[in-house]
Design a protein around this motif. Structure first.
Motif: not given
Length: 278
Positions: A76-80, A53-74
Motif C-alpha cells: 500500500x506504500x508503493x506508488x508508481x 483506472x490509472x493503475x499499472x500492470x505488467x512484469x516490471x510492475x510486479x517485479x518492482x512490487x516484489x522488490x519493495x516488499x522485500x525491502x520492508x515496504x508495504x
C-alpha cells in the motif's frame, strides 16, 4: 522506525568526523524509507502499462512490487510513476522516483548518470513485423532501407543503425504504443527492441485481430537493471539481495511465466550475473 534508525546512524557517523557525503548517502538510501516511488513504463504491454483506472500492470510492475516488499515496504506504500526512455535518468537524479524498473537496459553511458542494481532479467533485441511480411524480414540485415520505429531515449534504434551499421529508415514515435499503432496501420515496416517488449506488443495486437510475429533472430543482450541514485550502495546491495531471493524462491520464474509464456516466448529462469554496486 527504520527511518529513525537511519538518521541516528548517520548522526553517529557525522560525529566521528567522517565525510558528510557518506552520512547523506545512508540517510537517503532506499533501505531507510517506509514508502517508495517507483518509475515504470506506461505504454509497454506485458511490462509496464497504465490501465484506464490509472493503475499499472505488467512484469516490471510486479517485479518492482516484489522488490519493495522485500525491502520492508508495504504494498500500500508503493506508488508508481510514469517514466519514459527519455526521462528515466533525470527523474532519478532529481529525486522524483526512488527506483526505476522500466525495461531499463544497463549501458556504460547510463551508468555515468545513475547506478543500477541487478539485472533482474537479460532480454535480447529482436524484430517484430506484420505476419504478412515475415518472409521478407528474417533478420537484422533485412531492415536496410525499411521503415523502423525510433523512440527517443531508447537504445534500440541506435543498436540497429549505429552499432550494426544497418541503414534502416527512422520513423519516430513517442513510445512503443505508438510503434505498435504505426506498425499495424502500415506506417512502419518493423519494430526492433527487446523481445519481452515485442512479446507484449504482439499479444496486444492479437487481441485486436492484428497478426504480428517476432522474427526470432536476436542480436544483442539487454540486461534490465533497477535504476537507483548514484552513491546508494546500501540500497543497491539490498535490491540485489531481493532479486536473488526472488529467483531462489520461484517468484521471478512465476512472474515470467505469467506475462510471457502465453505469447510463446522462451524465457531464462536463472538469476542473471549482477553488474556490481559501485
Amino acid at each position: 522506525m527504520r527511518r529513525m534508525a537511519a538518521l541516528l546512524a548517520a548522526a553517529a557517523v557525522f560525529g566521528t568526523g567522517t565525510a558528510c557525503g557518506i552520512a547523506d548517502a545512508g540517510e537517503n538510501s532506499v533501505t531507510g524509507k517506509d514508502a517508495l516511488v517507483i518509475g515504470v513504463n506506461a505504454d509497454q504491454p506485458g511490462l509496464g502499462e497504465r490501465r484506464g483506472d490509472g493503475s499499472y500492470q505488467g512484469f516490471d510492475v510486479d517485479i518492482a512490487t516484489e522488490i519493495a516488499v522485500r525491502l520492508g515496504v508495504a504494498r500500500a506504500d508503493v506508488t508508481f510513476k510514469k517514466v519514459t526512455s527519455a526521462t528515466r535518468e533525470k527523474m532519478i537524479q532529481d529525486g522524483d522516483v526512488d527506483l526505476v524498473v522500466a525495461s531499463y537496459s544497463v549501458t556504460p553511458e547510463r551508468k555515468v548518470k545513475v547506478a543500477f542494481a541487478g539485472p533482474y532479467y537479460v532480454a535480447h533485441q529482436d524484430i517484430l513485423v506484420r505476419q504478412s511480411d515475415a518472409g521478407k524480414i528474417r533478420g537484422i540485415d533485412d531492415l536496410k532501407g525499411r521503415r523502423l520505429c525510433e523512440v527517443p531515449g531508447s537504445v534500440s534504434f541506435p543498436r540497429v543503425h549505429d552499432e550494426q551499421g544497418v541503414a534502416a529508415l527512422p520513423v519516430e514515435a513517442d513510445g512503443y504504443a505508438g510503434c505498435l499503432t504505426d506498425l499495424t496501420d502500415g506506417a512502419l515496416d518493423a519494430v526492433s527492441t527487446d523481445d519481452l517488449i515485442l512479446a507484449g506488443l504482439a499479444a496486444k495486437a492479437s487481441g485486436s485481430g492484428r497478426r504480428l510475429t517476432i522474427v526470432n533472430a536476436p542480436f544483442t543482450d539487454e540486461p534490465y537493471g533497477v535504476g537507483i541514485r548514484k552513491g546508494d550502495v546500501e540500497g543497491c546491495e539490498a535490491v540485489n539481495k531481493a532479486i536473488t531471493e526472488m529467483y531462489q524462491d520461484g517468484a521471478a520464474q512465476r512472474l515470467l511465466g505469467k506475462w510471457f509464456r502465453p505469447a510463446g516466448l522462451k524465457v531464462a529462469t536463472t538469476v542473471p550475473q549482477f553488474e556490481g554496486c559501485v
